[in-house]
Design a protein around this motif. Structure first.
Motif, PDB file in Angstrom:
ATOM      1  N   PRO A  31     -64.135 -38.336  32.661  1.00 53.25           N
ATOM      2  CA  PRO A  31     -65.161 -39.116  32.006  1.00 53.25           C
ATOM      3  C   PRO A  31     -66.308 -38.424  31.557  1.00 53.25           C
ATOM      4  O   PRO A  31     -66.746 -37.647  32.763  1.00 53.25           O
ATOM      5  CB  PRO A  31     -65.008 -40.508  32.692  1.00 53.25           C
ATOM      6  N   PRO A  32     -67.246 -38.777  30.770  1.00 49.08           N
ATOM      7  CA  PRO A  32     -68.614 -38.288  30.804  1.00 49.08           C
ATOM      8  C   PRO A  32     -69.465 -38.560  31.652  1.00 49.08           C
ATOM      9  O   PRO A  32     -70.583 -37.952  32.142  1.00 49.08           O
ATOM     10  CB  PRO A  32     -68.857 -38.514  29.380  1.00 49.08           C
ATOM     11  N   GLU A  33     -69.245 -39.952  32.252  1.00 57.38           N
ATOM     12  CA  GLU A  33     -70.181 -40.634  33.264  1.00 57.38           C
ATOM     13  C   GLU A  33     -70.103 -39.926  34.524  1.00 57.38           C
ATOM     14  O   GLU A  33     -69.161 -39.403  34.930  1.00 57.38           O
ATOM     15  CB  GLU A  33     -69.882 -41.977  33.286  1.00 57.38           C
ATOM     16  N   ASP A  34     -71.355 -39.722  35.229  1.00 57.31           N
ATOM     17  CA  ASP A  34     -71.288 -39.404  36.519  1.00 57.31           C
ATOM     18  C   ASP A  34     -71.596 -40.435  37.644  1.00 57.31           C
ATOM     19  O   ASP A  34     -71.738 -40.090  38.651  1.00 57.31           O
ATOM     20  CB  ASP A  34     -72.682 -38.287  36.474  1.00 57.31           C
ATOM     21  N   ASP A  35     -71.476 -41.657  37.431  1.00 61.73           N
ATOM     22  CA  ASP A  35     -71.683 -42.788  38.164  1.00 61.73           C
ATOM     23  C   ASP A  35     -70.574 -43.445  38.608  1.00 61.73           C
ATOM     24  O   ASP A  35     -70.374 -44.717  38.612  1.00 61.73           O
ATOM     25  CB  ASP A  35     -72.848 -43.560  37.746  1.00 61.73           C
ATOM     26  N   ILE A  36     -69.192 -42.776  38.257  1.00 60.64           N
ATOM     27  CA  ILE A  36     -68.016 -43.572  38.326  1.00 60.64           C
ATOM     28  C   ILE A  36     -67.835 -43.943  39.968  1.00 60.64           C
ATOM     29  O   ILE A  36     -67.957 -42.914  40.606  1.00 60.64           O
ATOM     30  CB  ILE A  36     -66.639 -42.814  38.032  1.00 60.64           C
ATOM     31  N   ASP A  37     -67.295 -45.089  40.415  1.00 59.47           N
ATOM     32  CA  ASP A  37     -67.334 -45.539  41.586  1.00 59.47           C
ATOM     33  C   ASP A  37     -65.841 -45.442  42.097  1.00 59.47           C
ATOM     34  O   ASP A  37     -65.559 -44.990  43.278  1.00 59.47           O
ATOM     35  CB  ASP A  37     -67.988 -46.658  42.270  1.00 59.47           C
ATOM     36  N   ARG A  38     -65.059 -45.971  41.332  1.00 61.03           N
ATOM     37  CA  ARG A  38     -63.423 -45.997  41.495  1.00 61.03           C
ATOM     38  C   ARG A  38     -62.591 -46.317  40.200  1.00 61.03           C
ATOM     39  O   ARG A  38     -63.405 -46.437  38.968  1.00 61.03           O
ATOM     40  CB  ARG A  38     -63.322 -47.126  42.465  1.00 61.03           C
ATOM     41  N   TYR A  39     -61.554 -45.963  40.125  1.00 55.45           N
ATOM     42  CA  TYR A  39     -60.589 -46.520  38.909  1.00 55.45           C
ATOM     43  C   TYR A  39     -59.622 -47.264  39.369  1.00 55.45           C
ATOM     44  O   TYR A  39     -59.122 -47.515  40.561  1.00 55.45           O
ATOM     45  CB  TYR A  39     -59.753 -45.103  38.791  1.00 55.45           C
ATOM     46  N   ARG A  40     -59.601 -48.487  38.588  1.00 59.82           N
ATOM     47  CA  ARG A  40     -58.696 -49.588  38.673  1.00 59.82           C
ATOM     48  C   ARG A  40     -57.259 -49.335  37.791  1.00 59.82           C
ATOM     49  O   ARG A  40     -57.292 -49.077  36.802  1.00 59.82           O
ATOM     50  CB  ARG A  40     -59.400 -50.783  38.103  1.00 59.82           C
ATOM     51  N   ILE A  41     -56.242 -49.271  38.502  1.00 58.40           N
ATOM     52  CA  ILE A  41     -54.841 -49.314  37.886  1.00 58.40           C
ATOM     53  C   ILE A  41     -54.228 -50.347  37.876  1.00 58.40           C
ATOM     54  O   ILE A  41     -54.378 -51.170  38.935  1.00 58.40           O
ATOM     55  CB  ILE A  41     -54.303 -48.149  38.611  1.00 58.40           C
ATOM     56  N   ARG A  42     -53.303 -50.717  36.640  1.00 51.61           N
ATOM     57  CA  ARG A  42     -52.537 -51.869  36.841  1.00 51.61           C
ATOM     58  C   ARG A  42     -51.056 -51.407  36.158  1.00 51.61           C
ATOM     59  O   ARG A  42     -51.083 -50.274  35.266  1.00 51.61           O
ATOM     60  CB  ARG A  42     -53.229 -52.865  35.619  1.00 51.61           C
ATOM     61  N   ARG A  43     -50.184 -52.003  36.686  1.00 50.69           N
ATOM     62  CA  ARG A  43     -48.953 -51.580  36.206  1.00 50.69           C
ATOM     63  C   ARG A  43     -48.214 -53.075  35.520  1.00 50.69           C
ATOM     64  O   ARG A  43     -48.293 -53.958  36.039  1.00 50.69           O
ATOM     65  CB  ARG A  43     -48.035 -51.069  37.413  1.00 50.69           C
TER      66      ARG A  43
END
Length: 691
Positions: free
Chosen positions: A505-517
């Motif tokens: 991603p272009p942002e540098d402040d990503i804290d986490r990724y949320r994944i759904r199935r």
């Protein structure tokens, strides 16, 4: 319970649970035979009529109601039609609560709770009929009676009862554990809390709590045990204080009982006070002046001085009952102070302070000021050379942070309290050592939201000499913009789950990724759930989502969340989706997860896990002498040897050849003492190892 085929029903041998808990191999066929079945095992009676009249033709014990007699007679001396079977048991339901009764039969079945009919399927039918009833069982002991009749044709019957464990349904607290007792050893300094086992059918375990005298029990337990546990051993602090314990039962719906009565112990005092903090020093013509903060449990203090010329240490003051000392004999030296408690235990020495005379030189300005906004706080760090700043810190130096709001004539600058969460505000920054530098940290929790600030830092020594300011840093204190939708999302099936990948991603402040199935059902609807996946290849843009590959069609979505919790909503049309069909990884025979008392299931780990299975029922498990274990190799089953039987509970068998990055299937065959084998059960280990 093992089902009998019609051909074998007439010669089947009944197993009777005697009062001693053992198994009797001979059938009980006379009406005069006394049969006692230990709760919760059912007492079963066979009648040669459908009115349950007269003397039963046979009486034995049955751990589970699950029979299919076909068109044959269920026991010797009974007709193949127009017979009746009655099961009965009285057991403790603990605190009671919501239960489900499930019954199926061909022909008639009636279920009674404390003599009140709850299920009534009483009709000669040509196919199996079923009914499920939800009801509330009061607390305490209650009787169950199940009547079954076969008028004509095939005969089969099943009945089961179980607590409803959903948190939205079960609001009944478990009973408070009984028999709480506490012992304490002055030799090992261990406290053992014990209790009696709870009768709750939906018990999940116990929580143990500890508090110090005068305090309250914390929200989080000291320990959480399994439902089989009846004790917990703790090593409380050896500080001479009184500590109290209680235990609470909790069920599978999350309901917790009240705590047991307090059980207390006073520990042996072998612990000195903590090291005094805040040691400060200054020199004048009259000698050295020291002050420090008070320490809990210290009834007196002593001061240690190191001669800066020789390095020799000596105690220069004892029996100090305050928090200050004036050393009129010296103007320089390295000083430390420690507390001594009422039992005479000395505490740890404080950090040292070095007094070297009058100081009139200001420290150098700090460098590398950094600031980053996070929810509720702006974190800052700045640096200074280890030498001589660390020595200045020992002489009372501190790092200071300043915050400026506005520009020009409207600008307003204030000193920042570095942390106001715990105790009084602290103006000076904390510090650590990083190789040849001192790193100061200051958390600004008093800033306003959505405000632009400019920060600078200074170092002030123990004499009040302040450095020049650092280079400034400007930032906005709040971010309310969600990261953009991810691109390039792909889902690739693997033998141990599904591999997800997406673009950086272009942002540098990503804290986490949320994944759904999402799993699509036969009706076309999709059920979504949050899933936890493993980072792959040391990159934040790839995940392995472990699952048992069973050919399901699954859809994944991934959202980026920044440090402020911003992320696009789930109904955003731009949300990326990737759909794939999982592989099918199963052995070359039908997968069975339960056979009689033996059951198994899948396990998931990034490291080797031994295959495990469970044997339920003390007497059933005692009759199993061993287990034959093998692993599926893709072309057949490879023997891994045998595991001992004879006990109820979890059984494990190590597999030194377990394959990483895949699903390892295991086949477990229980062998009874007479050499007969139960049908195989299967368990699996999902190894989601990543490179």
């Amino acid at each position: 319970m093992k089902r009998f085929s019609p051909a074998r029903a007439a010669t089947a041998t009944a197993v009777v649970l005697a009062t001693s808990g053992g198994l009797l191999g001979a059938a009980v066929s006379t009406a005069s035979a006394a049969v006692t079945c230990t709760s919760p095992v059912f007492k079963r009676q066979f009648f040669a009529n459908t009115a349950f009249s007269g003397t039963p033709k046979k009486t034995d014990c049955d751990s589970a109601i699950d029979q299919n007699w076909g068109t044959g007679a269920p026991a010797s001396g009974l007709p193949s039609n127009n017979f009746g079977v009655r099961w009965s048991v009285t057991r403790d339901f603990g605190s009671g609560g919501p239960f489900t009764f499930t019954a199926s039969s061909r022909d008639g079945i009636r279920v009674y709770l404390d003599g009140v009919r709850k299920v009534d399927l009483w009709k000669n039918v040509s196919s199996t009929v079923s009914r499920t009833v939800n009801l509330t069982v009061p607390a305490g002991r209650h009787s169950l009676r199940i009547d079954f009749v076969n008028w004509t044709g095939s005969a089969n019957v099943t009945f089961a009862y179980a607590p409803r464990t959903s948190a939205t349904v079960d609001k009944v607290k478990p009973l408070t554990p009984g028999g709480a007792a506490l012992t304490y050893s002055t030799t090992t300094h261990k406290a053992k809390l014990s209790w009696t086992r709870s009768p709750e059918m939906d018990l999940a375990g116990y929580r143990v709590y500890r508090r110090v005298s005068g305090g309250s029990y914390p929200a989080q337990p000291l320990a959480t045990t399994t439902s089989a546990s009846t004790s917990w051993t703790d090593t409380p602090p050896k500080d001479g204080k009184a500590y109290f314990y209680e235990v609470r039962a909790y069920d599978k719906a999350g309901n917790a009982s009240t705590g047991t009565a307090d059980k207390g112990v006073t520990t042996v005092d072998l612990t000195g006070p903590a090291a005094p903090t805040g040691l400060r020093g200054a020199t004048d013509f009259d000698g050295a002046h020291l002050t420090w903060s008070s320490v809990v449990d210290a009834v007196r203090h002593e001061v240690v001085r190191e001669d800066p010329r020789t390095g020799d240490q000596a105690v220069v003051a004892t029996d100090l009952h305050g928090t200050a000392y004036h050393d009129r004999e010296h103007m320089t030296g390295v000083y430390q102070v420690r507390g001594i408690d009422a039992a005479g235990n000395p505490g740890a020495l404080s950090d040292a302070v070095t007094l070297d005379g009058t100081d009139t030189v200001a420290p150098a300005a700090p460098s590398a000021l950094r600031a980053s906004a996070r929810p509720g706080v702006v974190h800052t760090t700045f640096r200074a050379p280890l030498n001589p700043v660390l020595e200045e810190i020992d002489n009372g130096a501190k790092g200071l942070l300043y915050r400026t709001e506005g520009t020009g004539a409207a600008a307003r600058t204030v000193a920042v309290d570095c942390d106001v969460e715990d105790g009084d505000p602290v103006t000076g920054a904390s510090h650590t050592v990083d190789r040849d530098e001192v790193v100061f940290q200051c958390a600004d929790r008093t800033r306003a939201e959505d405000t632009t600030y400019t920060y600078t830092a200074r170092i002030e020594d123990g004499s009040g000499n302040a450095s020049a300011p650092s280079a400034p840093v400007t930032l906005l204190s709040t971010d309310r913009t969600a990261p953009a939708p991810l691109t390039g999302l792909t889902a690739t099936p693997r033998d141990n789950g599904v591999e997800l990948r997406w673009d950086t991603p272009p942002e540098d402040d990503i804290d986490r990724y949320r994944i759904r199935r999402g799993i699509t059902g036969s009706d076309g609807s999709t059920t979504w759930q949050d899933v936890t996946c493993t980072v792959m290849y040391e990159t934040p843009h790839a995940r392995l989502c472990p699952d048992l590959p069973d050919g399901q069609t699954v859809t994944y979505t991934v959202r980026a969340e920044d440090h402020f919790g911003n992320m696009i909503p789930l109904d955003d049309a731009r949300l990326p989706r990737a759909t794939t069909t999982e592989r099918v990884v199963t052995p070359g025979e039908p997968v069975v997860d339960r056979s009689g008392p033996v059951s198994a299931g899948p396990r998931t780990s990034t490291t080797p896990l031994a295959p495990v299975w469970f044997c339920s029922g003390v007497d059933e498990c005692a009759g199993i002498t061993g287990y034959r274990v093998s692993r599926w190799t893709g072309g057949g089953w490879q023997s891994l040897g045998t595991a001992p039987g004879g006990v109820q509970g979890w059984i494990r068998h190590e597999d030194p050849y377990q394959l990483p990055h895949t699903v390892n299937w295991y086949r477990v065959v229980a062998v009874r003492a007479d050499g007969t084998e139960l049908p195989a059960v299967h368990t699996s280990v999902i190894r989601h190892d990543v490179v």
